[in-house]
Design a protein around this motif. Structure first.
Motif, mmCIF file in Angstrom:
data_model
loop_
_atom_site.group_PDB
_atom_site.id
_atom_site.type_symbol
_atom_site.label_atom_id
_atom_site.label_comp_id
_atom_site.label_asym_id
_atom_site.label_seq_id
_atom_site.Cartn_x
_atom_site.Cartn_y
_atom_site.Cartn_z
ATOM 1 N N HIS A 128 0.818 -1.212 0.000
ATOM 2 C CA HIS A 128 0.000 0.000 0.000
ATOM 3 C C HIS A 128 0.853 1.265 0.000
ATOM 4 O O HIS A 128 0.335 2.369 -0.188
ATOM 5 C CB HIS A 128 -0.919 0.017 1.226
ATOM 6 C CG HIS A 128 -0.190 0.185 2.528
ATOM 7 N ND1 HIS A 128 0.576 -0.827 3.085
ATOM 8 C CD2 HIS A 128 -0.102 1.241 3.380
ATOM 9 C CE1 HIS A 128 1.103 -0.401 4.225
ATOM 10 N NE2 HIS A 128 0.713 0.851 4.422
ATOM 11 N N LEU A 129 2.170 1.122 0.171
ATOM 12 C CA LEU A 129 3.079 2.271 0.173
ATOM 13 C C LEU A 129 3.432 2.612 -1.272
ATOM 14 O O LEU A 129 4.473 2.230 -1.780
ATOM 15 C CB LEU A 129 4.330 1.952 0.993
ATOM 16 C CG LEU A 129 4.087 1.483 2.441
ATOM 17 C CD1 LEU A 129 5.386 1.098 3.111
ATOM 18 C CD2 LEU A 129 3.366 2.577 3.231
ATOM 19 N N GLN A 133 5.134 10.060 0.197
ATOM 20 C CA GLN A 133 4.447 10.581 1.381
ATOM 21 C C GLN A 133 3.835 9.461 2.215
ATOM 22 O O GLN A 133 3.908 9.485 3.453
ATOM 23 C CB GLN A 133 3.364 11.580 0.964
ATOM 24 C CG GLN A 133 2.793 12.380 2.135
ATOM 25 C CD GLN A 133 3.850 13.209 2.855
ATOM 26 O OE1 GLN A 133 4.621 13.921 2.218
ATOM 27 N NE2 GLN A 133 3.896 13.089 4.172
ATOM 28 N N LYS A 134 3.224 8.496 1.557
ATOM 29 C CA LYS A 134 2.643 7.372 2.296
ATOM 30 C C LYS A 134 3.730 6.608 3.049
ATOM 31 O O LYS A 134 3.520 6.172 4.191
ATOM 32 C CB LYS A 134 1.908 6.428 1.337
ATOM 33 C CG LYS A 134 0.601 6.975 0.803
ATOM 34 C CD LYS A 134 -0.049 5.988 -0.148
ATOM 35 C CE LYS A 134 -1.353 6.545 -0.721
ATOM 36 N NZ LYS A 134 -1.962 5.606 -1.698
ATOM 37 N N THR A 135 4.874 6.446 2.403
ATOM 38 C CA THR A 135 5.966 5.709 3.041
ATOM 39 C C THR A 135 6.546 6.495 4.209
ATOM 40 O O THR A 135 6.874 5.929 5.252
ATOM 41 C CB THR A 135 7.066 5.393 2.011
ATOM 42 O OG1 THR A 135 6.461 4.891 0.820
ATOM 43 C CG2 THR A 135 8.025 4.350 2.542
ATOM 44 N N ASP A 137 4.914 8.702 6.097
ATOM 45 C CA ASP A 137 3.940 8.640 7.183
ATOM 46 C C ASP A 137 3.969 7.280 7.867
ATOM 47 O O ASP A 137 3.863 7.184 9.105
ATOM 48 C CB ASP A 137 2.532 8.925 6.656
ATOM 49 C CG ASP A 137 2.361 10.366 6.191
ATOM 50 O OD1 ASP A 137 3.182 11.220 6.581
ATOM 51 O OD2 ASP A 137 1.407 10.629 5.415
#
Length: 242
Positions: A128-129, A133-135, A137
């Motif tokens: 899901h990364l 930015q997702k990684t 967070d």
């Protein structure tokens, strides 16, 4: 007793768990996978590495049952400490190790690992990364967990980089913490089996792509600045150059 091997994701935590598991196996203690089956703990311990997930009172109570029945075994987690884990440590039923890594390398490894799995059509816990930015967070949560473990007094704290660069000294610390006799041939055999250089460059083994500072080539200057801003104080406390 339960030996709990906790780690930051993609920080050699699976390797660290296997080292601890095999070291403890030299004492004749139970295999956690057997404990998982015998005590019907499949819902709270994963099949691979017997990961307990969160250290909730309910989950810890369930794994305490086989410990109270006289079994010593090793389980894994990525979660932070809890009142339950502190209680079990205080009464001598739990011994904890914790391993971390430069979070910038850990987040790069998590992203790469997740994307490789997607490319193969077999998504994993990191797939899901999908962007920076997702990684970022995602890894921020584990830096907070690092802060919590560093505030604890009893766990053995290890750094991935120290194990790579100074394996003999670090594994000696681990053996002493586990109260094992490092001179025994069985213990020495485990130590030799898990030397980092034996798995280096071989996919599926402990240190494939596990290079120190790889993030500096993989991330842009802007992204590196974002990581400095997010992790700055923690990086200094961890002993890493920003």
């Amino acid at each position: 007793m339960i030996v709990l091997s906790v780690g930051m994701p993609r920080a050699g935590s699976g390797w660290h768990y296997n080292v601890i598991h095999d070291l403890m196996a030299t004492t004749g203690c139970a295999d956690a996978r057997d404990i998982r089956e015998r005590f019907r703990l499949q819902k709270i311990l994963t099949e691979v590495n017997c990961n307990i997930g969160v250290l909730s009172a309910r989950r810890l109570a369930m794994v305490t049952v086989p410990a109270l029945a006289g079994n010593t075994f090793v389980i894994k987690a990525h979660a932070g400490p809890s009142s339950g884990s502190r209680l079990l440590e205080a009464v001598g039923l739990l011994r904890v190790t914790y391993i971390y890594r430069d979070p910038r390398d850990a987040m790069l490894s998590a992203f790469d690992f997740g994307q490789r799995a997607l490319d193969k059509g077999r998504p994993n816990a990191f797939s899901h990364l999908t962007d920076f930015q997702k990684t970022l967070d995602f890894m921020t949560e584990y830096v907070r967990i690092w802060e919590k473990w560093m505030a604890e007094k009893t766990p053995l704290i290890a750094r991935y980089e120290d194990l790579l660069l100074n394996y003999d000294a670090e594994v000696t610390r681990l053996v002493r913490f586990l109260k094992l006799d490092g001179s025994r041939p069985e213990v020495q055999a485990v130590i030799e089996k898990y030397r980092p250089e034996k798995g280096e460059g071989q996919q599926g083994l402990h240190f494939f792509k596990g290079k120190i500072g790889r993030f500096r080539q993989a991330y842009s200057e802007e992204e590196q600045n974002s990581m400095r801003e997010r992790f700055g104080a923690a990086l200094r406390s961890m002993g890493y150059d920003s």
